[in-house]
Design a protein around this motif. Sequence first.
Motif, mmCIF file in Angstrom:
data_model
loop_
_atom_site.group_PDB
_atom_site.id
_atom_site.type_symbol
_atom_site.label_atom_id
_atom_site.label_comp_id
_atom_site.label_asym_id
_atom_site.label_seq_id
_atom_site.Cartn_x
_atom_site.Cartn_y
_atom_site.Cartn_z
ATOM 1 N N GLN A 94 4.881 57.585 33.548
ATOM 2 C CA GLN A 94 4.878 57.543 35.019
ATOM 3 C C GLN A 94 6.275 57.141 35.493
ATOM 4 O O GLN A 94 6.477 56.061 36.038
ATOM 5 C CB GLN A 94 3.817 56.555 35.525
ATOM 6 C CG GLN A 94 2.395 56.972 35.170
ATOM 7 C CD GLN A 94 1.381 55.897 35.515
ATOM 8 O OE1 GLN A 94 1.643 54.707 35.421
ATOM 9 N NE2 GLN A 94 0.195 56.328 35.923
ATOM 10 N N GLN A 101 6.951 55.857 39.209
ATOM 11 C CA GLN A 101 5.994 54.911 39.787
ATOM 12 C C GLN A 101 6.261 53.490 39.307
ATOM 13 O O GLN A 101 6.765 53.279 38.205
ATOM 14 C CB GLN A 101 4.557 55.291 39.423
ATOM 15 C CG GLN A 101 4.115 56.636 39.971
ATOM 16 C CD GLN A 101 2.656 56.920 39.661
ATOM 17 O OE1 GLN A 101 1.923 56.056 39.206
ATOM 18 N NE2 GLN A 101 2.234 58.153 39.914
ATOM 19 N N MET A 132 1.884 54.298 44.274
ATOM 20 C CA MET A 132 2.785 53.576 43.383
ATOM 21 C C MET A 132 4.210 54.122 43.397
ATOM 22 O O MET A 132 5.134 53.468 42.913
ATOM 23 C CB MET A 132 2.226 53.591 41.950
ATOM 24 C CG MET A 132 0.939 52.804 41.801
ATOM 25 S SD MET A 132 1.120 51.065 42.271
ATOM 26 C CE MET A 132 -0.565 50.485 42.138
ATOM 27 N N GLU A 133 4.395 55.311 43.961
ATOM 28 C CA GLU A 133 5.752 55.850 44.059
ATOM 29 C C GLU A 133 6.591 55.053 45.055
ATOM 30 O O GLU A 133 7.813 55.118 45.031
ATOM 31 C CB GLU A 133 5.703 57.329 44.447
ATOM 32 C CG GLU A 133 5.135 58.213 43.347
ATOM 33 C CD GLU A 133 5.277 59.693 43.647
ATOM 34 O OE1 GLU A 133 5.793 60.027 44.733
ATOM 35 O OE2 GLU A 133 4.877 60.502 42.782
ATOM 36 N N CYS A 174 8.929 52.777 43.233
ATOM 37 C CA CYS A 174 10.000 53.359 42.412
ATOM 38 C C CYS A 174 11.335 53.230 43.142
ATOM 39 O O CYS A 174 11.448 53.577 44.316
ATOM 40 C CB CYS A 174 9.695 54.820 42.102
ATOM 41 S SG CYS A 174 10.962 55.612 41.084
#
Length: 206
Positions: free
Chosen positions: A45, A48, A93-94, A97
Motif C-alpha cells: 500500500q 497509504q 488512508m491516502e 500519504c
Amino acid sequence: MTDIQEFIVNVGTVGTSDGSSLVRLGGTCVLCGIKAELASPPVNQQSQGSLVANVNLSALSSPLFRPGPPNEEAQSLSQWLHDVCNESALLDMEQLCIAPGKLCWVLYADITCLNYDGSLPQACLAALVAALKNLRLPTIEIAEDSQRITPSQERSVTLKLQCVPVAVSFALLNDEKVVCCPSGEEENVSAAVITVATCDEERLCS
C-alpha cells in the motif's frame, strides 16, 4: 427499553497528543490520545498511511480488570475497532500519504478506560472518532537534494472523515427486556450483550 444514558464528549483534553478526546457515557469514562509518527508506507500500500487503535482496560477503572499486558477483552475490543474502521471506510488512508513509496503518517490511537460501567465498545468508538476529528498535523517538506524531512511549526492539517460510525450497545435481560446503553450492573445480569455499529448511510459495519 430504558432511557439512554448521558453522553458527553470533550476534545483536546491531552495537550501532548496530536488529537485527543474524553468521552463519558453514563458511568463509563474513556480517554483517547492519538500520536502521529512518520514511517515508510506498507509494501503493498505504497500510497497509504495507517491507523492503529489499542485499548487499555486500566485496573483502576474496575475490579474486573487486572494490571499487566492487554487481556483478551482489550485485544478483542481493539480488533473490533479495527474492523469497524475498515468496514465503514472511516478514513481514506491516502490522506496520510506524504510521498508515495517513501513517507506516510501512522496514527497510533491509545484508548484508555478510566472508569468502567458498561457500554464500553460504544464509548471507545465515540472517543476514537472524536479524537480523529480533533487531530492536527504539521505539513511536511522533503528536500529534493538531501531528502531531509522538515515538519512545519504550525499544525494546520486536518483529516476528512468519510463517514462517522456510531455504535449502540444492547443488553437482553432474563425477563426478555432490552436495555439500550446498559450499565455494568445490567450487563452482568444480562443473558446477552451486543453492540451494533452503523455509518452515515445507515449501513451496518459491525
